[in-house]
Design a protein around this motif. Structure first.
Motif, short mmCIF file in Angstrom:
data_model
loop_
_atom_site.label_atom_id
_atom_site.label_comp_id
_atom_site.label_asym_id
_atom_site.label_seq_id
_atom_site.Cartn_x
_atom_site.Cartn_y
_atom_site.Cartn_z
N ARG A 1 0.83 -1.20 0.00
CA ARG A 1 0.00 0.00 0.00
C ARG A 1 0.87 1.25 0.00
NH1 ARG A 1 -2.39 1.19 4.21
NH2 ARG A 1 -1.32 -0.26 5.61
N THR A 2 1.98 1.19 0.72
CA THR A 2 2.89 2.31 0.83
C THR A 2 4.32 1.80 0.66
OG1 THR A 2 3.21 2.04 3.22
CG2 THR A 2 1.33 3.42 2.50
N LEU B 1 11.59 -4.19 -7.94
CA LEU B 1 10.28 -3.56 -8.17
C LEU B 1 9.47 -3.63 -6.89
CD1 LEU B 1 9.66 -4.97 -11.73
CD2 LEU B 1 9.57 -2.54 -11.15
N VAL B 2 9.92 -2.90 -5.87
CA VAL B 2 9.27 -2.95 -4.56
C VAL B 2 8.89 -1.54 -4.14
CG1 VAL B 2 11.55 -2.97 -3.47
CG2 VAL B 2 9.55 -3.59 -2.13
N GLY B 3 7.65 -1.40 -3.66
CA GLY B 3 7.18 -0.10 -3.20
C GLY B 3 5.68 0.01 -3.28
N SER B 4 5.21 1.24 -3.23
CA SER B 4 3.79 1.51 -3.42
C SER B 4 3.42 1.25 -4.87
CB SER B 4 3.50 2.98 -3.09
OG SER B 4 4.15 3.81 -4.05
N PRO B 5 2.11 1.16 -5.18
CA PRO B 5 1.73 0.98 -6.58
C PRO B 5 2.36 2.02 -7.51
CG PRO B 5 -0.15 0.55 -5.19
CD PRO B 5 0.94 1.06 -4.28
N THR C 1 -4.66 -4.82 -10.29
CA THR C 1 -5.73 -3.82 -10.30
C THR C 1 -5.23 -2.38 -10.25
OG1 THR C 1 -5.95 -3.93 -7.88
CG2 THR C 1 -7.34 -5.40 -9.18
N GLU C 2 -4.06 -2.16 -9.64
CA GLU C 2 -3.58 -0.78 -9.48
C GLU C 2 -2.38 -0.44 -10.35
OE1 GLU C 2 -3.46 0.73 -5.40
OE2 GLU C 2 -4.39 -1.15 -4.73
N VAL C 3 -1.54 -1.43 -10.62
CA VAL C 3 -0.32 -1.16 -11.38
C VAL C 3 -0.51 -1.43 -12.87
CG1 VAL C 3 2.09 -1.86 -11.72
CG2 VAL C 3 1.17 -1.61 -9.40
N ALA C 4 -0.96 -2.62 -13.20
CA ALA C 4 -1.01 -3.04 -14.61
C ALA C 4 -1.83 -2.11 -15.50
CB ALA C 4 -1.53 -4.48 -14.72
N PRO C 5 -3.03 -1.68 -15.11
CA PRO C 5 -3.80 -0.81 -16.01
C PRO C 5 -3.09 0.49 -16.35
CG PRO C 5 -5.21 -1.69 -14.28
CD PRO C 5 -3.80 -2.01 -13.89
N ARG D 1 8.38 -2.43 1.83
CA ARG D 1 9.73 -2.81 2.24
C ARG D 1 9.73 -3.63 3.53
NH1 ARG D 1 13.81 2.23 0.82
NH2 ARG D 1 12.98 2.69 -1.27
N GLU D 2 8.90 -3.23 4.48
CA GLU D 2 8.84 -3.96 5.74
C GLU D 2 8.33 -5.38 5.54
OE1 GLU D 2 9.83 -3.06 8.77
OE2 GLU D 2 10.45 -1.04 8.20
N THR D 3 7.39 -5.55 4.61
CA THR D 3 6.84 -6.88 4.35
C THR D 3 7.82 -7.75 3.58
OG1 THR D 3 4.59 -5.98 4.29
CG2 THR D 3 4.92 -8.16 3.32
N MET D 4 8.45 -7.19 2.56
CA MET D 4 9.30 -7.98 1.68
C MET D 4 10.65 -8.33 2.30
SD MET D 4 10.58 -7.13 -2.21
CE MET D 4 11.82 -8.13 -3.02
N TYR D 5 11.26 -7.39 3.01
CA TYR D 5 12.67 -7.56 3.39
C TYR D 5 12.96 -8.85 4.16
CZ TYR D 5 17.11 -7.27 5.69
OH TYR D 5 18.35 -7.59 6.17
N PRO D 6 12.27 -9.15 5.26
CA PRO D 6 12.71 -10.34 6.02
C PRO D 6 12.63 -11.63 5.23
CG PRO D 6 10.61 -9.48 6.86
CD PRO D 6 11.14 -8.47 5.92
#
Length: 353
Positions: free
Chosen positions: A243-244, A289-293, A335-339, A249-254
């Protein structure tokens, strides 16, 4: 040319750093098919399963997983990412992917690669000293199988074929065959000479890492009489859509750091990745490719401008990320990035390598 966006997985079996739980192979297999189903439902274009032959991955038979995904999906293209062609039999590769093509109504693809992990070569009785030549010969055979049937062919590493009937055939259009390239100049040149689509792999490094690779590929294609502008290029890398910025980053890193240490040990004892190094790789000038939409949109468009890529396949969830977070990221990507990327990348790239 429409910009395509997809996801891929290798189905790694990694202990969750938060809970200490190790998922069962059965759980990871079922989660893989669920990921394909959700990706299809949210409108993504490609789903890929990679190949590894170790107990910390469930992707030793990607074609079986892709066949199951074919029955669980309706529209998404189904590809390997990659098929380690040097240790495979091209006849069997063709038979399996042609069967997936029939099951899916013409949605099968192959990304053929040399393989950065080489455990399959001794497993199937191949000598790593023949690594490069095995790939060249087997790619030649795979392309000839696609072109004609019956087929007469001979080479060094397998018995000759004499008027061989190799079936089934594709459902309709020829099955696309891409070549996975990790940055080797020779690989880029040979792929361009053959006029095949190129799938660029980027693990870590700057977003500009493959500028020379693309330049060599297009120059080689042009010298061989192919139209470089008509040849698709994809970027295949790791990422996560949150979402942000902070949540992503907090979700992906560990999980990503654990995957690099536990699953990425082809050349030794794993790859330690500090949080500072990870954050640097997630910055606008680096490849993840990590971050907000919006951040992921911006970086995908940067890849499009730099290389003229028309496809991106993102490996999300590396290191055993829980399915709940993984599926949320797939949904945001669809839904948020691809279109937005499809709309913005519909015009010709402003700069190509």
């Amino acid at each position: 040319m429409t910009f395509e966006i997809g996801i891929m997985t290798f189905g790694e079996v990694t202990k969750d750093p938060a809970t200490g739980r190790l998922p069962s192979p059965r759980q990871r297999v079922r989660e893989t098919i669920e990921q394909a189903k959700v990706a299809d439902e949210v409108g993504l274009d490609v789903f890929g399963v990679g190949e590894h032959h170790r107990s910390d991955f469930v992707g030793s038979a990607p074609t079986i997983l892709l066949a199951a995904a074919a029955e669980a999906t309706e529209h998404i293209r189904l590809t390997s990412s990659v098929t380690v062609l040097g240790s495979e039999d091209p006849v069997r590769v063709w038979e399996q992917f042609a069967t997936i093509d029939l099951l899916s109504g013409g949605r099968a693809e192959i990304i053929a690669g040399r393989g950065s992990y080489t455990e399959s070569f001794p497993l199937f009785g191949y000598d790593l000293r023949d690594y490069a030549e095995l790939f060249r010969e087997k790619l030649d055979l795979l392309l000839k199988i696609r072109e004609q049937n019956p087929l007469t062919w001979s080479g060094r590493f397998r018995a000759p074929l004499v008027d061989a009937d190799i079936a089934p055939r594709a459902d309709g259009d020829p099955i696309p065959i891409w070549v996975g390239v990790g940055g080797s100049p020779a690989s880029a040149i040979s792929t361009g000479r053959l006029g095949l689509p190129m799938a660029l792999a980027l693990l870590l490094g700057p977003v500009t890492f493959h500028e020379q690779t693309v330049e060599l590929y297009r120059a080689s294609a042009e010298r061989a009489g192919h139209d470089p502008a008509a040849l698709p290029i994809s970027i295949n890398t790791h990422g996560y859509v949150g979402r942000t910025t902070r949540e992503a980053r907090e979700t992906m890193y560990p999980y990503f750091a654990l995957g690099m240490a536990e699953n990425n040990h082809q050349r030794g004892a794993g790859f330690p990745l500090s949080r500072a190094a990870f954050d640097a790789q997630a910055s606008p000038g680096s490849g993840l490719l990590v971050g907000s939409p919006q951040e992921v949109i911006d970086k995908l468009l940067t890849y499009h401008e730099l290389y003229g890529v028309s496809r991106a396949i993102i490996q999300m969830g590396f290191g055993g990320m829980p399915q709940k977070e993984h599926l949320k990221a797939i949904e945001r990507l669809g839904t948020e990035v691809a279109p937005v990327v499809r709309r913005e990348a519909a015009v010709p790239a402003r700069r190509t390598a």
